[in-house]
Design an enzyme around this catalytic site. Structure first.
Site, mmCIF file in Angstrom:
data_model
loop_
_atom_site.group_PDB
_atom_site.id
_atom_site.type_symbol
_atom_site.label_atom_id
_atom_site.label_comp_id
_atom_site.label_asym_id
_atom_site.label_seq_id
_atom_site.Cartn_x
_atom_site.Cartn_y
_atom_site.Cartn_z
ATOM 1 N N GLY A 182 0.808 -1.123 -0.023
ATOM 2 C CA GLY A 182 0.192 -0.012 -0.053
ATOM 3 C C GLY A 182 0.844 1.138 0.039
ATOM 4 N N TYR A 283 8.515 2.374 -11.504
ATOM 5 C CA TYR A 283 8.321 3.051 -10.789
ATOM 6 C C TYR A 283 8.549 4.637 -10.677
ATOM 7 C CZ TYR A 283 13.515 3.971 -10.511
ATOM 8 O OH TYR A 283 14.826 4.575 -10.707
ATOM 9 N N GLU A 292 1.260 14.189 -9.806
ATOM 10 C CA GLU A 292 0.332 15.135 -10.485
ATOM 11 C C GLU A 292 -1.234 14.711 -10.154
ATOM 12 O OE1 GLU A 292 0.415 15.222 -14.793
ATOM 13 O OE2 GLU A 292 2.578 15.146 -14.884
ATOM 14 N N GLU A 414 -3.721 7.444 -2.812
ATOM 15 C CA GLU A 414 -2.748 8.393 -3.652
ATOM 16 C C GLU A 414 -1.537 8.859 -2.568
ATOM 17 O OE1 GLU A 414 -3.141 10.376 -7.121
ATOM 18 O OE2 GLU A 414 -4.904 9.305 -7.812
HETATM 19 C C1 LIG Z 1 -11.431 3.850 -2.374
HETATM 20 C C2 LIG Z 1 -9.959 3.925 -2.609
HETATM 21 C C3 LIG Z 1 -9.435 3.652 -3.987
HETATM 22 C C4 LIG Z 1 -8.045 3.484 -4.462
HETATM 23 N N1 LIG Z 1 -7.737 3.390 -5.682
HETATM 24 C C5 LIG Z 1 -6.491 3.007 -6.097
HETATM 25 C C6 LIG Z 1 -6.192 2.799 -7.453
HETATM 26 O O1 LIG Z 1 -7.067 2.988 -8.445
HETATM 27 N N2 LIG Z 1 -5.091 2.088 -7.849
HETATM 28 C C7 LIG Z 1 -4.056 1.806 -6.878
HETATM 29 O O2 LIG Z 1 -2.959 1.334 -7.134
HETATM 30 N N3 LIG Z 1 -4.307 1.841 -5.563
HETATM 31 C C8 LIG Z 1 -5.573 2.485 -5.170
HETATM 32 N N4 LIG Z 1 -5.940 2.736 -3.990
HETATM 33 C C9 LIG Z 1 -5.066 2.081 -2.633
HETATM 34 C C10 LIG Z 1 -4.497 3.328 -1.869
HETATM 35 O O3 LIG Z 1 -3.579 4.064 -2.732
HETATM 36 C C11 LIG Z 1 -3.787 2.706 -0.653
HETATM 37 O O4 LIG Z 1 -5.065 2.438 -0.020
HETATM 38 C C12 LIG Z 1 -2.958 3.708 0.087
HETATM 39 O O5 LIG Z 1 -1.698 3.889 -0.575
HETATM 40 C C13 LIG Z 1 -2.661 3.359 1.537
HETATM 41 O O6 LIG Z 1 -2.100 1.812 1.321
HETATM 42 P P1 LIG Z 1 -2.917 1.009 2.496
HETATM 43 O O7 LIG Z 1 -4.283 1.154 2.384
HETATM 44 O O8 LIG Z 1 -2.248 -0.309 2.345
HETATM 45 O O9 LIG Z 1 -2.404 1.524 3.980
HETATM 46 P P2 LIG Z 1 -1.341 1.154 4.821
HETATM 47 O O10 LIG Z 1 -0.147 1.417 4.128
HETATM 48 O O11 LIG Z 1 -1.257 -0.241 5.337
HETATM 49 O O12 LIG Z 1 -1.220 2.346 5.853
HETATM 50 C C14 LIG Z 1 -1.899 2.344 7.051
HETATM 51 C C15 LIG Z 1 -1.479 3.530 7.886
HETATM 52 O O13 LIG Z 1 -0.092 3.439 8.264
HETATM 53 C C16 LIG Z 1 0.563 4.689 8.173
HETATM 54 N N5 LIG Z 1 1.883 4.258 7.441
HETATM 55 C C17 LIG Z 1 2.300 3.707 6.258
HETATM 56 N N6 LIG Z 1 3.645 3.804 6.260
HETATM 57 C C18 LIG Z 1 3.982 4.795 6.909
HETATM 58 C C19 LIG Z 1 5.414 5.586 7.080
HETATM 59 N N7 LIG Z 1 6.488 5.320 6.519
HETATM 60 N N8 LIG Z 1 5.368 6.463 8.151
HETATM 61 C C20 LIG Z 1 4.320 6.916 8.742
HETATM 62 N N9 LIG Z 1 2.896 6.316 8.676
HETATM 63 C C21 LIG Z 1 2.944 5.127 7.842
HETATM 64 C C22 LIG Z 1 -0.412 5.352 6.776
HETATM 65 O O14 LIG Z 1 -0.325 6.823 6.834
HETATM 66 C C23 LIG Z 1 -1.871 4.944 7.457
HETATM 67 O O15 LIG Z 1 -2.323 5.841 8.294
HETATM 68 C C24 LIG Z 1 -7.190 2.939 -3.486
HETATM 69 C C25 LIG Z 1 -7.721 2.909 -2.057
HETATM 70 C C26 LIG Z 1 -8.847 3.306 -1.753
HETATM 71 C C27 LIG Z 1 -9.324 3.372 -0.078
#
Ligand SMILES: Cc1cc2nc3c(=O)[nH]c(=O)nc-3n(C[C@H](O)[C@H](O)[C@H](O)COP(=O)(O)OP(=O)(O)OC[C@H]3O[C@@H](n4cnc5c(N)ncnc54)[C@H](O)[C@@H]3O)c2cc1C
Length: 432
Positions: A182, A283, A292, A414
């Site tokens: 994520g 990447y 963007e 994002e």
């Molecule tokens: C409605 C929706 C639409 C989406 N659409 C797309 C899409 O079209 N294409 C796509 O590829 N993805 C998509 N996503 C995925 C989205 O980009 C990810 O959900 C997002 O990047 C967060 O990843 P995660 O949900 O795994 O949360 P996690 O990475 O597990 O994060 C959980 C928490 O940990 C915190 N955290 C993680 N790492 C760190 C760090 N290094 N320092 C401090 N805090 C941290 C985060 O801030 C967050 O609060 C979508 C998600 C949603 C909910």
């Protein structure tokens, strides 16, 4: 007492010895900022005295803003509640976006696009989000991420094949996130193995926006896991490719009309001519397009916050308690004024970032700031609007609770808010 004073003095002497050298004298001149902000200011000067206020638009921008506003109010607004309830985007809305030229705003006219500016896309997203954030997301991803990736990195043949369709009939999806990748997106496990003149993709993706309706998927897969993130490559995968399975849409809190689905890839054969840009550069493309895209998400958050505010203030001016309009209570007026100021600040951050991008300036820090700030204030604005409307704001009879639900995702997708803060801090680290 004397002993204590001596100890304190000794302590401060010790402290002084550990002070960083840059703080050793007030006479040290401030360091020259390397920040993009100073570069941007120089850039404006270079272009002469024609710099306008951020909210002064070109004729084309104004025309697009007004057209989108009319379209959103007349053709989307009546369907918003039903689309939210049914978790389904109406086909007429999707067709309307294409007919209005809103799915190919920056695509060059020779490919059937509108040939307008990035700033126009931002205005369109903001106007759509005032009415429905799900529709704004559809328009945002198509324009700021999908189309721009192909415009920048596609071969002439790919552009002719895909941009023409993206501008007129085909929705695109961006496939980066996975169950285990994520925030740490480049830990992705989907792989693409070379076999002759094609690649075979295996793996799975999560959270893919618009997957239910998309005709084209931009898929990030690793061609050689030994290379780490430098093996990540972007593939153009058509919806009907054998082995590509689109899973059941997530049952989400907000953005319910926007489909968000998992995908699986089972021996999906993709010709090598469908690699977008260079092998191993996926990447870089993902980082660039998300930078963007973040301006677009910021505009979506701003639009929805403004839309919610616009629904709430007239109610406050009508609702009578204690013999007067609730808007007349100073306790509420000050809150309203604070929220309005935050909306204005977010708007300026977003417009400025979009102008930096268009001016070819660095905008990474500003994009993160805009996305971070706009999502935070969208959450705050929509929460306050519910409070200001009292009990009715908490019901589904009024639109504000939907804005509140739609706003939450801004701090997640994002790049979650913490990730934006990481980026901002990294940029500051390089500036001093
Ligand atoms: C409605 C929706 C639409 C989406 N659409 C797309 C899409 O079209 N294409 C796509 O590829 N993805 C998509 N996503 C995925 C989205 O980009 C990810 O959900 C997002 O990047 C967060 O990843 P995660 O949900 O795994 O949360 P996690 O990475 O597990 O994060 C959980 C928490 O940990 C915190 N955290 C993680 N790492 C760190 C760090 N290094 N320092 C401090 N805090 C941290 C985060 O801030 C967050 O609060 C979508 C998600 C949603 C909910």
């Amino acid at each position: 007492m004397e002993g204590a004073a001596v100890r304190l003095l000794r302590g401060s002497a010790l402290l002084r010895r550990h002070v960083p050298t840059c703080l050793s004298s007030w006479k040290t001149p401030p360091r020259v900022l390397k920040s993009s902000q100073s570069a941007a200011l120089l850039g404006v000067t270079d272009h002469g005295p024609s710099c306008a206020a951020l909210q002064m638009f070109t004729e084309e921008e104004m025309m697009i803003k007004n057209t989108v506003k009319k379209f959103a109010q007349e053709q989307i607004a009546p369907l918003v509640s039903t689309m939210d309830e049914n978790s389904k985007m109406e086909e007429s809305v999707i067709q309307g976006l294409f007919q209005q030229g809103l799915m190919g705003i920056e695509i060059e006219t020779k490919y059937g696009g509108t040939g307008a500016s990035f700033f126009s896309s931002i205005l369109a997203i903001e106007e759509l989000a005032k009415v429905d954030a799900s529709v704004a997301l559809l328009c945002d991803l198509q324009n700021t991420v999908i189309n721009n990736l192909i415009r920048k990195h596609g071969t002439e043949e790919q552009k002719a094949t895909y941009l023409t369709k993206l501008a007129t009939e085909k929705i695109g999806s961006f496939c980066l996130s996975e169950a285990g990748a994520g925030s740490d997106a480049f830990a992705l496990k989907t792989r693409a193995d070379k076999k002759g003149n094609y690649y075979v993709i295996n793996g799975s993706k999560m959270w893919i926006t618009n997957a239910e309706y998309a005709g084209l998927f931009l898929v990030m897969a690793n061609i050689n896991s030994d290379l780490g993130y430098k093996g990540i490559t972007c593939f153009l995968v058509d919806r009907d490719t054998e082995g590509l399975h689109i899973g059941k849409a997530e049952n989400k809190m907000g953005l319910r009309a926007s489909s968000t689905c998992p995908l699986t890839f089972e021996n999906v054969k993709v010709p090598e001519t469908n690699i977008l840009g260079q092998i191993g550069h996926g990447y870089k493309y993902a980082i660039g397009s998300l930078n963007e895209g973040r301006i677009g998400i910021a505009a979506q958050m701003l639009g929805l916050a403004q839309g919610c505010f616009d629904h709430t203030i007239p109610y406050m001016k009508e609702r009578i308690q204690f013999g007067k309009r609730i808007f007349d209570f100073q306790g509420l007026q000050h809150q309203v004024a604070q929220v309005a100021t935050q909306l204005e600040a977010a708007r300026l951050l977003i417009y400025n970032t979009a102008r930096l991008l268009e001016g070819g300036k660095s905008f990474m820090k500003e994009a993160s700031m805009a996305k971070y700030y706009a999502s935070e204030i969208a959450g705050l604005t929509t929460s306050k609007c519910i409070e200001w409307m009292g009990g009715v704001g908490y019901t589904k009879d009024f639109p504000v609770e939907k804005y509140f639900r739609d706003a939450k995702v801004g701090t997640i997708y994002e790049g979650a808010s913490n990730i934006q803060l990481n980026t901002i801090a990294k940029c500051i680290d390089t500036e001093y």
